[in-house]
Design an enzyme around this catalytic site. Structure first.
Site, PDB file in Angstrom:
ATOM      1  N   LEU A   1       0.858  -1.179   0.000  1.00 25.46           N
ATOM      2  CA  LEU A   1       0.000   0.000   0.000  1.00 25.46           C
ATOM      3  C   LEU A   1       0.896   1.231   0.000  1.00 25.46           C
ATOM      4  CD1 LEU A   1      -2.981  -0.429   2.515  1.00 25.46           C
ATOM      5  CD2 LEU A   1      -3.131   0.055   0.063  1.00 25.46           C
ATOM      6  N   ASP A   2       0.566   2.216  -0.835  1.00 22.58           N
ATOM      7  CA  ASP A   2       1.346   3.452  -0.868  1.00 22.58           C
ATOM      8  C   ASP A   2       1.305   4.147   0.493  1.00 22.58           C
ATOM      9  OD1 ASP A   2       1.969   3.115  -3.534  1.00 22.58           O
ATOM     10  OD2 ASP A   2       0.316   4.360  -4.252  1.00 22.58           O
ATOM     11  N   PRO A   3       2.331   4.944   0.814  1.00 22.03           N
ATOM     12  CA  PRO A   3       2.335   5.656   2.104  1.00 22.03           C
ATOM     13  C   PRO A   3       1.095   6.520   2.331  1.00 22.03           C
ATOM     14  CG  PRO A   3       4.507   5.765   1.094  1.00 22.03           C
ATOM     15  CD  PRO A   3       3.602   5.137   0.077  1.00 22.03           C
TER      16      PRO A   3
END
Length: 239
Positions: free
Chosen positions: A52-54
């Site tokens: 998951l992206d930050p």
């Protein structure tokens, strides 16, 4: 909470492995979460099943011990996301990690046009990953090139399946969405491409992963609660 997520092995006991569901908080990377649990809970082996992206939140599946052999199985499962895109502006990363680089007039865009664009991005489609992604080109992550200000003409398109792309336009130019998609689908690419189909621009202002296969974010722990339970097992109070 899944049954496999409910217990932690005490030191010295054999660890058959666990499947851990975590609701990833904003700004944390998936590696940050795995690293935190590894050291706080004394896991010898841990990995996550899908980055998951930050700037995204939501369901992150982690596997420990022997269950790490199941990571590929979880990664291939269908995923569901909810989020918000904003029409009229773009950023290089297609989210708020980078600054705005272009602005467009949105007054002529109708709700029907947005729905039609989302429909065109539904089904089996070819998608080009965003330049700010973990895809490797010549052994280097694309985001590493992007953060140096470099571009790449070697990004290959890939086929993905978007089963559902629902949009709500009552907060225009903000557009809320729900997407159900296959492994390897970049939501930021869908946002970018929706903007292009409208002869406009778009960026993603929020994203939340709500489901992976049959696992749901409602059944996930926070990092704090899972770590607290680990520590209670590893260091029980003295009687």
């Amino acid at each position: 909470m899944s049954q496999q997520n409910a217990s932690t092995q005490a030191p010295g006991q054999p660890d058959p492995g666990q499947v851990i569901l975590i609701d990833k908080p904003l700004t944390w990377t998936s590696f940050d979460v795995a690293n935190k649990l590894k050291y706080a809970c004394k896991f010898k082996k841990i990995g996550h099943a899908g980055t998951l992206d930050p700037l995204a939140t939501g369901l992150l599946i982690l596997c420990t011990g022997k269950m790490t052999k199941q990571i590929d199985q979880y990664q291939t499962q269908e995923k569901e996301y909810t989020g918000t895109l904003v029409l009229g502006k773009t950023t290089p990363s297609v989210d708020l990690e980078t600054a705005f680089d272009a602005e467009f007039e949105v007054s002529g865009i109708t709700s029907q046009q947005i729905c039609d664009a989302a429909r065109q991005l539904t089904g089996d489609i070819l998608q080009v990953p965003p330049i700010y992604s973990a895809v490797r080109v010549n052994g280097e992550r694309l985001y590493e090139k992007a953060r140096r200000g470099e571009t790449s003409d070697q990004i290959k398109s890939r086929q993905v399946t978007v089963s559902v792309f629902e949009v709500q336009t009552d907060r225009f130019p903000e557009v809320d969405f729900r997407i159900v998609c296959s492994k390897g689908t970049y939501i930021r690419s869908l946002v970018r491409d929706l903007g292009l189909l409208l002869n406009n621009g778009a960026y993603m202002s929020g994203l939340r992963r709500t489901r992976i296969g049959n696992f749901r974010v409602e059944d996930a722990d926070t990092i704090e609660s899972f770590v607290a339970r680990c520590r209670a097992v590893l260091s029980p109070p003295q009687l």
